[in-house]
Write an enzyme that holds these catalytic residues in place. Structure first.
Site, short mmCIF file in Angstrom:
data_model
loop_
_atom_site.label_atom_id
_atom_site.label_comp_id
_atom_site.label_asym_id
_atom_site.label_seq_id
_atom_site.Cartn_x
_atom_site.Cartn_y
_atom_site.Cartn_z
NE ARG A 50 -2.54 1.17 3.54
CZ ARG A 50 -3.25 1.01 4.66
NH1 ARG A 50 -4.53 0.67 4.57
NH2 ARG A 50 -2.72 1.16 5.85
NE ARG A 102 9.31 22.14 -13.26
CZ ARG A 102 8.87 23.07 -14.11
NH1 ARG A 102 9.01 22.89 -15.39
NH2 ARG A 102 8.29 24.16 -13.67
CE LYS A 149 -2.01 4.91 7.02
NZ LYS A 149 -3.10 5.65 7.66
CD GLU A 183 -11.71 6.71 5.86
OE1 GLU A 183 -11.21 5.58 5.90
OE2 GLU A 183 -11.22 7.65 5.20
N1 PMP Z 1 -9.19 4.98 7.55
C1 PMP Z 1 -8.27 5.92 7.81
C2 PMP Z 1 -8.56 7.34 7.47
C3 PMP Z 1 -7.06 5.55 8.42
O1 PMP Z 1 -6.13 6.46 8.67
C4 PMP Z 1 -6.84 4.19 8.77
C5 PMP Z 1 -5.58 3.80 9.48
N2 PMP Z 1 -4.53 3.51 8.60
C6 PMP Z 1 -7.83 3.26 8.46
C7 PMP Z 1 -8.99 3.69 7.85
C8 PMP Z 1 -7.64 1.81 8.76
O2 PMP Z 1 -6.70 1.24 7.91
P1 PMP Z 1 -5.75 0.05 8.36
O3 PMP Z 1 -6.63 -1.05 8.82
O4 PMP Z 1 -4.99 -0.31 7.15
O5 PMP Z 1 -4.88 0.57 9.45
#
Ligand code: PMP
Length: 289
Positions: A50, A102, A149, A183
């Site tokens: 990732r 750049r 991320k 989320e």
């Molecule tokens: N959503 C967000 C915005 C996050 O920062 C995270 C943490 N990485 C997750 C979901 C959960 O992802 P993971 O299970 O890969 O940690």
């Protein structure tokens, strides 16, 4: 603590990055949070994959193969003599003043920190979290794709966390710009509804969580149908059970949302079962340190 920066380890007090670091100046970088359980890097390969996908999107070149990178994480955990840890990997574009990529001629900065982290006390796992919906929305993917991320994106999540903290909630739930459930500030969201496990699809603007993937896999193994579908707050308020997943938070029950009890208002039986299975699995699998 010993911190890895660009090929060398430094004591914490001497672990410094240049003031012209583009991640520092503009949030121009990507990161991962990874857990080590029982001297094994949990989902190490998936996290590194990732990380490389995020960097690829931003045209940031990580100067190592993925296998080499996993070794560097291993080395950082080993040198800190940790058998259980939270590893934070940060890659920034490099050093330069001014937005223009750049001007960045230094190559990427690679930082790996390994430390202990307990996000919530054990009581939060047994009693569950009370969550509130916050006013900040997740960015739409034509602005900054939430699947990346990226450093810069997280200022929005920090503001969301402020709102949750303001009312003493355990987490903040974010909707996307269309008003669908996306989320939490650092976690993916799941509900159990009539024996099915439901979670928002990646296309609605979420990080494709690695713990999310594990939760779906565990449910399928238990014969629980899994569905990725768009949900509104109504679906969450009226769910039988709910929980959040994330590397830092692990799997944690969500028992209340915006003052509505979810189900009985206590962690549900399916949630508790999945959490037990999750914990067992984290002790058994992973890339040896
Ligand atoms: N959503 C967000 C915005 C996050 O920062 C995270 C943490 N990485 C997750 C979901 C959960 O992802 P993971 O299970 O890969 O940690």
């Amino acid at each position: 603590m010993r911190v890895y920066i660009n090929g060398q380890f430094y004591p914490e007090a001497e672990a410094k990055i240049p003031v012209f670091d583009h991640g520092h100046l503009y949030g121009d970088g990507v990161f991962e949070g990874i857990r080590v359980y029982n001297s094994r890097i949990w989902k190490g390969v998936e996290h590194v994959e990732r990380l490389y996908r995020s960097a690829h999107h931003f045209l940031i070149t990580i100067p190592h193969t993925q296998a080499e990178f996993l070794d560097k994480i291993r080395e950082t955990v080993r040198t800190n003599e940790l058998s259980n840890a939270y590893v934070r990997v940060t890659i920034t574009r490099g050093n330069a003043l001014g937005l223009d990529p750049r001007n960045v001629t230094s190559g990427a900065n690679v930082i790996i920190i390994a430390s202990a982290l307990a996000l919530y006390p054990e009581s939060a796992y047994t009693h569950g979290l009370e969550v509130v919906t916050v006013s900040l929305r997740t960015p739409s993917s034509d602005v900054i794709d939430p699947r990346i991320k990226s450093l810069g994106r997280y200022v929005n999540n920090i503001m969301a966390k402020f709102q949750a903290n303001m009312v003493g909630a355990g987490e903040g739930l974010m909707l996307n710009t269309q008003g669908y459930v996306a989320e939490a500030t650092g976690d993916n969201v799941f509900v159990i509804h009539k024996g099915r496990l439901l979670t928002p699809p990646a296309s609605c603007g979420i990080l494709e969580g690695i713990t999310r993937e594990v939760a779906m896999e565990l449910a399928r193994e238990e014969g629980i149908p899994v569905e990725e579908r768009l949900m509104t707050l109504y679906d969450l308020y009226n769910a039988d059970e709910a929980f959040l997943t994330g590397t830092a938070a692990e799997m944690i029950p969500m028992v209340k949302l915006d003052d509505r009890a979810i189900g009985t208002g206590k962690p549900g039986p399916i949630t508790e079962h999945l959490i037990r299975r999750f914990r067992a699995r984290t002790q058994e699998e992973g890339v040896p340190v």
